[in-house]
Design a protein around this motif. Structure first.
Motif, PDB file in Angstrom:
ATOM      1  N   PRO A   1       0.816  -1.228   0.000  1.00  0.00           N
ATOM      2  CA  PRO A   1       0.000   0.000   0.000  1.00  0.00           C
ATOM      3  C   PRO A   1       0.844   1.270   0.000  1.00  0.00           C
ATOM      4  CG  PRO A   1      -0.940  -1.599   1.503  1.00  0.00           C
ATOM      5  CD  PRO A   1       0.392  -2.147   1.071  1.00  0.00           C
ATOM      6  N   SER A   2       1.927   1.274   0.758  1.00  0.00           N
ATOM      7  CA  SER A   2       2.801   2.450   0.786  1.00  0.00           C
ATOM      8  C   SER A   2       3.442   2.673  -0.579  1.00  0.00           C
ATOM      9  CB  SER A   2       3.883   2.289   1.849  1.00  0.00           C
ATOM     10  OG  SER A   2       3.324   2.134   3.133  1.00  0.00           O
TER      11      SER A   2
ATOM     12  N   ILE B   1      -8.119   7.415 -16.993  1.00  0.00           N
ATOM     13  CA  ILE B   1      -8.602   6.870 -15.712  1.00  0.00           C
ATOM     14  C   ILE B   1      -7.400   6.514 -14.846  1.00  0.00           C
ATOM     15  CG2 ILE B   1      -9.924   5.047 -14.586  1.00  0.00           C
ATOM     16  CD1 ILE B   1     -11.494   4.734 -17.206  1.00  0.00           C
ATOM     17  N   LEU B   2      -7.348   7.106 -13.679  1.00  0.00           N
ATOM     18  CA  LEU B   2      -6.335   6.767 -12.678  1.00  0.00           C
ATOM     19  C   LEU B   2      -7.011   6.799 -11.321  1.00  0.00           C
ATOM     20  CD1 LEU B   2      -3.408   6.148 -11.871  1.00  0.00           C
ATOM     21  CD2 LEU B   2      -3.015   8.621 -11.730  1.00  0.00           C
ATOM     22  N   ALA B   3      -7.331   5.627 -10.804  1.00  0.00           N
ATOM     23  CA  ALA B   3      -8.038   5.530  -9.531  1.00  0.00           C
ATOM     24  C   ALA B   3      -7.108   5.886  -8.373  1.00  0.00           C
ATOM     25  CB  ALA B   3      -8.592   4.120  -9.347  1.00  0.00           C
ATOM     26  N   GLU B   4      -7.697   6.244  -7.259  1.00  0.00           N
ATOM     27  CA  GLU B   4      -6.922   6.493  -6.050  1.00  0.00           C
ATOM     28  C   GLU B   4      -6.337   5.168  -5.541  1.00  0.00           C
ATOM     29  OE1 GLU B   4      -6.198   9.402  -4.548  1.00  0.00           O
ATOM     30  OE2 GLU B   4      -7.168  10.386  -6.254  1.00  0.00           O
ATOM     31  N   PRO B   5      -5.153   5.203  -4.907  1.00  0.00           N
ATOM     32  CA  PRO B   5      -4.496   3.950  -4.455  1.00  0.00           C
ATOM     33  C   PRO B   5      -5.383   3.088  -3.570  1.00  0.00           C
ATOM     34  CG  PRO B   5      -3.003   5.816  -4.233  1.00  0.00           C
ATOM     35  CD  PRO B   5      -4.331   6.381  -4.611  1.00  0.00           C
ATOM     36  N   LYS B   6      -6.215   3.734  -2.739  1.00  0.00           N
ATOM     37  CA  LYS B   6      -7.076   2.952  -1.854  1.00  0.00           C
ATOM     38  C   LYS B   6      -8.109   2.145  -2.626  1.00  0.00           C
ATOM     39  CE  LYS B   6     -10.199   6.880  -1.031  1.00  0.00           C
ATOM     40  NZ  LYS B   6     -11.317   6.343  -1.812  1.00  0.00           N
ATOM     41  N   ASP B   7      -8.348   2.537  -3.882  1.00  0.00           N
ATOM     42  CA  ASP B   7      -9.329   1.836  -4.699  1.00  0.00           C
ATOM     43  C   ASP B   7      -8.698   0.820  -5.646  1.00  0.00           C
ATOM     44  OD1 ASP B   7     -11.447   3.343  -3.602  1.00  0.00           O
ATOM     45  OD2 ASP B   7     -11.035   5.004  -4.985  1.00  0.00           O
ATOM     46  N   TRP B   8      -7.377   0.697  -5.621  1.00  0.00           N
ATOM     47  CA  TRP B   8      -6.738  -0.306  -6.477  1.00  0.00           C
ATOM     48  C   TRP B   8      -7.068  -1.694  -5.957  1.00  0.00           C
ATOM     49  CZ3 TRP B   8      -1.028   1.763  -7.354  1.00  0.00           C
ATOM     50  CH2 TRP B   8      -1.097   3.003  -8.018  1.00  0.00           C
ATOM     51  N   ASN B   9      -7.576  -2.537  -6.821  1.00  0.00           N
ATOM     52  CA  ASN B   9      -7.843  -3.908  -6.384  1.00  0.00           C
ATOM     53  C   ASN B   9      -6.541  -4.702  -6.354  1.00  0.00           C
ATOM     54  OD1 ASN B   9      -7.304  -4.769  -9.051  1.00  0.00           O
ATOM     55  ND2 ASN B   9      -9.465  -4.536  -9.630  1.00  0.00           N
ATOM     56  N   THR B  10      -6.637  -5.954  -5.977  1.00  0.00           N
ATOM     57  CA  THR B  10      -5.427  -6.776  -5.826  1.00  0.00           C
ATOM     58  C   THR B  10      -4.643  -6.847  -7.126  1.00  0.00           C
ATOM     59  OG1 THR B  10      -6.560  -8.118  -4.166  1.00  0.00           O
ATOM     60  CG2 THR B  10      -4.569  -9.047  -5.137  1.00  0.00           C
TER      61      THR B  10
ATOM     62  N   GLY C   1      -4.488  -1.454 -16.192  1.00  0.00           N
ATOM     63  CA  GLY C   1      -5.319  -1.077 -15.051  1.00  0.00           C
ATOM     64  C   GLY C   1      -5.453   0.431 -14.885  1.00  0.00           C
ATOM     65  N   LEU C   2      -4.861   1.201 -15.786  1.00  0.00           N
ATOM     66  CA  LEU C   2      -5.044   2.643 -15.856  1.00  0.00           C
ATOM     67  C   LEU C   2      -5.156   3.015 -17.328  1.00  0.00           C
ATOM     68  CD1 LEU C   2      -1.647   4.534 -15.370  1.00  0.00           C
ATOM     69  CD2 LEU C   2      -1.829   2.168 -16.060  1.00  0.00           C
ATOM     70  N   SER C   3      -5.616   4.208 -17.629  1.00  0.00           N
ATOM     71  CA  SER C   3      -5.749   4.594 -19.035  1.00  0.00           C
ATOM     72  C   SER C   3      -5.346   6.050 -19.220  1.00  0.00           C
ATOM     73  CB  SER C   3      -7.185   4.376 -19.535  1.00  0.00           C
ATOM     74  OG  SER C   3      -8.080   5.245 -18.868  1.00  0.00           O
ATOM     75  N   LEU C   4      -4.986   6.379 -20.457  1.00  0.00           N
ATOM     76  CA  LEU C   4      -4.590   7.743 -20.816  1.00  0.00           C
ATOM     77  C   LEU C   4      -4.911   7.977 -22.278  1.00  0.00           C
ATOM     78  CD1 LEU C   4      -2.026   6.603 -22.423  1.00  0.00           C
ATOM     79  CD2 LEU C   4      -0.686   7.269 -20.451  1.00  0.00           C
ATOM     80  N   ASN C   5      -4.607   9.180 -22.771  1.00  0.00           N
ATOM     81  CA  ASN C   5      -4.726   9.443 -24.207  1.00  0.00           C
ATOM     82  C   ASN C   5      -3.337   9.631 -24.796  1.00  0.00           C
ATOM     83  OD1 ASN C   5      -3.939  12.274 -24.050  1.00  0.00           O
ATOM     84  ND2 ASN C   5      -6.000  12.726 -23.300  1.00  0.00           N
ATOM     85  N   ALA C   6      -3.253   9.702 -26.113  1.00  0.00           N
ATOM     86  CA  ALA C   6      -1.954   9.741 -26.784  1.00  0.00           C
ATOM     87  C   ALA C   6      -1.167  11.001 -26.434  1.00  0.00           C
ATOM     88  CB  ALA C   6      -2.154   9.644 -28.298  1.00  0.00           C
ATOM     89  N   MET C   7      -1.848  12.110 -26.235  1.00  0.00           N
ATOM     90  CA  MET C   7      -1.152  13.348 -25.873  1.00  0.00           C
ATOM     91  C   MET C   7      -0.522  13.235 -24.494  1.00  0.00           C
ATOM     92  SD  MET C   7      -0.441  16.445 -27.014  1.00  0.00           S
ATOM     93  CE  MET C   7       1.174  16.290 -26.258  1.00  0.00           C
ATOM     94  N   GLN C   8      -1.227  12.626 -23.558  1.00  0.00           N
ATOM     95  CA  GLN C   8      -0.668  12.426 -22.225  1.00  0.00           C
ATOM     96  C   GLN C   8       0.568  11.537 -22.288  1.00  0.00           C
ATOM     97  OE1 GLN C   8      -4.320  10.895 -20.494  1.00  0.00           O
ATOM     98  NE2 GLN C   8      -4.521  12.685 -19.176  1.00  0.00           N
ATOM     99  N   ALA C   9       0.493  10.488 -23.115  1.00  0.00           N
ATOM    100  CA  ALA C   9       1.629   9.572 -23.238  1.00  0.00           C
ATOM    101  C   ALA C   9       2.844  10.290 -23.811  1.00  0.00           C
ATOM    102  CB  ALA C   9       1.239   8.393 -24.125  1.00  0.00           C
ATOM    103  N   ALA C  10       2.633  11.128 -24.840  1.00  0.00           N
ATOM    104  CA  ALA C  10       3.747  11.873 -25.422  1.00  0.00           C
ATOM    105  C   ALA C  10       4.333  12.848 -24.410  1.00  0.00           C
ATOM    106  CB  ALA C  10       3.271  12.619 -26.668  1.00  0.00           C
TER     107      ALA C  10
END
Length: 663
Positions: A441-442, A471-480, A491-500
């Motif tokens: 968790p830390s 989509i980037l959930a808060e750490p407390k909401d990350w499942n196993t 388990g997370l998502s972004l767009n092409a501009m964010q990736a660049a």
């Protein structure tokens, strides 16, 4: 003795009666015993006494006639006062409405140009074909079927259904103004003018022969307008967007910057007669204010190279779509943003609705291994490991309720942290990020903080319509599962501009510069106003950024790296491959892959970042290094030459990828 006659009795004569003359009409002697009587005189009473003639008193009749005339005149006066004083404004308004026509003066829409001033979207002269429906009524046209005749003549020229034109002429939205077709070329209006002239000549000849002398096209008018055109066709269409039928922005930058581009419409009101303007009657005009020109950060030539490369690869891979983003690493300016398939904003009737957006900003997807650079950046910045730290990578790794593996089966690998990045090991990344905290968790919280600083889960800053934040959930909401998949890009998502932008941040010494698409605006007065300076964020230290750049070179230059197809002779290239499981939006589950490659060059003096992603390739390879690496190479090579960026001439450092057990 003479006999004596008795004296005659004198009969009194009515006042004014003449003495009998003893002669009849015509001066003839009156017959004996005949009474001399003028026509109109009263017959004599019995005994010889005449009846007196009594005329009626004319005064009552005169009073009655006078009263009638007075009432009539009073009615006229009251009505005149009502018309001229009480209802004057209403009648004036009706007269104004019938005599005057008001038209909008469309403001000229501003141009959109590339960074060198080359037009990407501009406006040309056009005409809105309009009509005065009153001129097509039987009373005005003297032709019972004037709307039908006019529609039959205009339909082939305007490309409209005759029945639709008839309905417009018979039931217009406004009693004196109806739009038949918008944004027509000058050639179309010239054809209609020629027809009007021909029918006007025939009308004059008909009138000379005693006919009604009317033309069925007399009520067809035009309103000067402008038409939006895109000189480069499909080039940059995803960025530019399009305008709708009303000339307003319907998508892309045309919509985002519509207020600046549109300007302010004017208005003209003028007198008309028989469908023609009366030049001597004067006019009231409020001039239109043209829109501002927008100068983009886009380089047209680099945009062309990016669009060509991604279109060819999407077609060869039979993929759903693909995108390429090219960014200036130092300023954050977007030099190209290409989508495939695209559309031609000049002809929206043939455009595929699914391709009319800007997928590079509107698609959210799981990036896969290109996201590992953020995980390794966090590990280096936190001092949890160094590029040479030994990482033993088994064939399988059990964590939580899952068994994790790499893209390929392999024996136990003995990799350095640099080797984990070069060989894109999922297991090695899980093991490395596990060192970010005393427990999982830390470690998750630390990793999440870096992902946020790199720009994930937030808008890019472009303000583009329809842009996704991912989509980037808060750490407390990350499942196993997410606790271990997020470090390697699932388990997370972004767009092409964010990736660049992530790779531009590393190339810029660890400072994220918010991406920009607009360099500035030029108003109607010709004054250029630069766009606001983009915001910056320190994400990692310069030392960490330089170390990462050197590690990313191993991906491209080292024989064991996964990105060798992106190498450019003479230039040092830093990059990373990505192959991710893809969520099918129709099925709501994983199906197919997202292949990607991100990098910058020259690695030791970065100028340009190029990011490529292809969704769901179904033919040939689906690995990012195999299908996106070549696209990256083509676009990067073209951009470096276009921007006149020379090779640095320095030899890249050689970092070890593996280690020998026991050393």
């Amino acid at each position: 003795m003479p006999s004596q006659e008795p004296p005659r009795r004198r009969v009194p004569r009515p006042s004014g009666a003449r003495r009998p003359t003893g002669r009849g009409a015509g001066g003839r002697p009156q017959r004996a015993g005949a009474a001399a009587r003028r026509p109109g005189t009263a017959a004599p009473r019995p005994g010889g006494q005449a009846r007196p003639l009594r005329l009626g008193n004319p005064r009552p009749r005169l009073r009655l006639v006078s009263l009638g005339l007075t009432l009539v005149m009073l009615a006229f006066v009251v009505r005149l006062l009502q018309v001229q004083a009480v209802d004057a404004s209403a009648y004036a308004a009706k007269a104004e409405k019938n005599r005057y026509l008001s038209h909008k003066l469309a403001a000229e829409r501003g141009e959109i140009t590339d960074r060198s001033g080359v037009p990407l979207a501009t406006s040309v002269d056009a005409y809105d074909i309009t009509a005065d429906p009153k001129m097509f009524t039987p009373q005005e046209s003297k032709v019972p079927d004037a709307p039908e005749q006019a529609a039959a003549l205009l339909a082939p020229i305007l490309g409209k259904d005759p029945a639709e034109l008839v309905r417009t002429l018979k039931s217009p939205p406004s009693p004196r103004y109806a739009v038949l077709a918008r944004k027509q070329t000058p050639q179309v209006w010239n054809q209609i003018k020629d027809l009007r002239t021909l029918f006007a000549k025939k009308a004059r000849e008909d009138k000379a022969r005693g006919g009604p002398g009317t033309s069925v096209l007399a009520g067809v008018l035009s309103e000067r307008s402008s038409k939006r055109v895109y000189p480069n066709g499909t080039l940059g269409a995803g960025i530019l967007g399009y305008v709708n039928a009303d000339g307003r922005g319907g998508g892309g930058l045309e919509s985002m910057l519509d207020e600046e581009l549109a300007g302010r419409d004017g208005k003209i009101t003028y007198a008309h007669s028989g469908g023609r303007r009366v030049p001597t009657a004067g006019a009231r005009e409020t001039p239109a204010v043209p829109g501002s020109d927008i100068e983009l950060t886009i380089d047209r030539d680099i945009q062309w190279a990016a669009q060509k490369a991604i279109s060819e690869q999407v077609a060869a891979s039979r993929a759903d779509r693909g995108y390429v983003v090219v960014q200036n690493t130092r300023t954050g300016e977007v030099l190209a943003m290409a989508n495939a398939p695209g559309f031609d904003p000049n002809d929206l009737s043939r455009a595929d609705s699914t391709a009319m957006g800007n997928a590079a900003l509107q698609d959210a997807y799981e990036p896969g291994s290109t996201a590992k650079v953020m995980s390794i950046a966090a590990v280096l910045e936190e001092g949890a490991a160094t590029p040479g730290t030994h990482v033993v990578v088994p064939n399988r790794l059990h964590r939580g309720d899952r068994l994790f593996k790499d893209d390929i089966d392999h024996p136990t690998w003995y990799l350095t942290l640099n080797g984990v990045l070069a060989k894109s090991s999922n297991i090695g990344t899980i093991l490395a990020t596990g060192q970010l905290g005393p427990d999982q968790p830390s470690a998750n919280r630390v990793l999440h903080s870096y992902l946020r600083k790199f720009g994930l889960g937030a808008p890019t800053g472009l303000g583009y319509p329809g842009e996704t934040s991912g989509i980037l959930a808060e750490p407390k909401d990350w499942n196993t599962s997410q606790q271990y998949t997020i470090p390697f890009g699932q388990g997370l998502s972004l767009n092409a501009m964010q990736a660049a932008s992530v790779y531009s941040t590393i190339a810029n010494g660890g400072v994220r510069v918010a991406p920009t698409l607009v360099r500035g605006t030029r108003g109607p007065d010709g004054r250029f106003t630069p766009a606001p300076t983009p915001g910056t964020t320190r994400v990692v230290s310069e030392k960490t950024a330089k170390t990462l750049a050197a590690m990313l070179e191993s991906v491209v230059d080292d024989e064991e790296g996964t990105g060798t197809k992106a190498a450019i002779p003479g230039y040092r290239v830093a990059g990373k491959t990505g192959t991710a499981n893809r969520v099918d939006p129709q099925l709501g589950r994983y199906k197919g892959y997202t292949a990607s490659f991100a990098g910058f060059a020259p690695a030791d003096d970065p100028h340009v970042t190029v990011y490529c992603a292809i969704q769901n390739p179904t033919q040939g390879s689906y690995f990012g290094g195999q299908i996106c690496g070549p696209v990256h190479k083509k676009v990067m090579e073209f951009a470096l030459k276009t921007l006149h960026v020379p090779p640095t001439g320095k030899q890249p450092p050689r970092m070890p990828v593996t280690f020998t057990p026991g050393t």
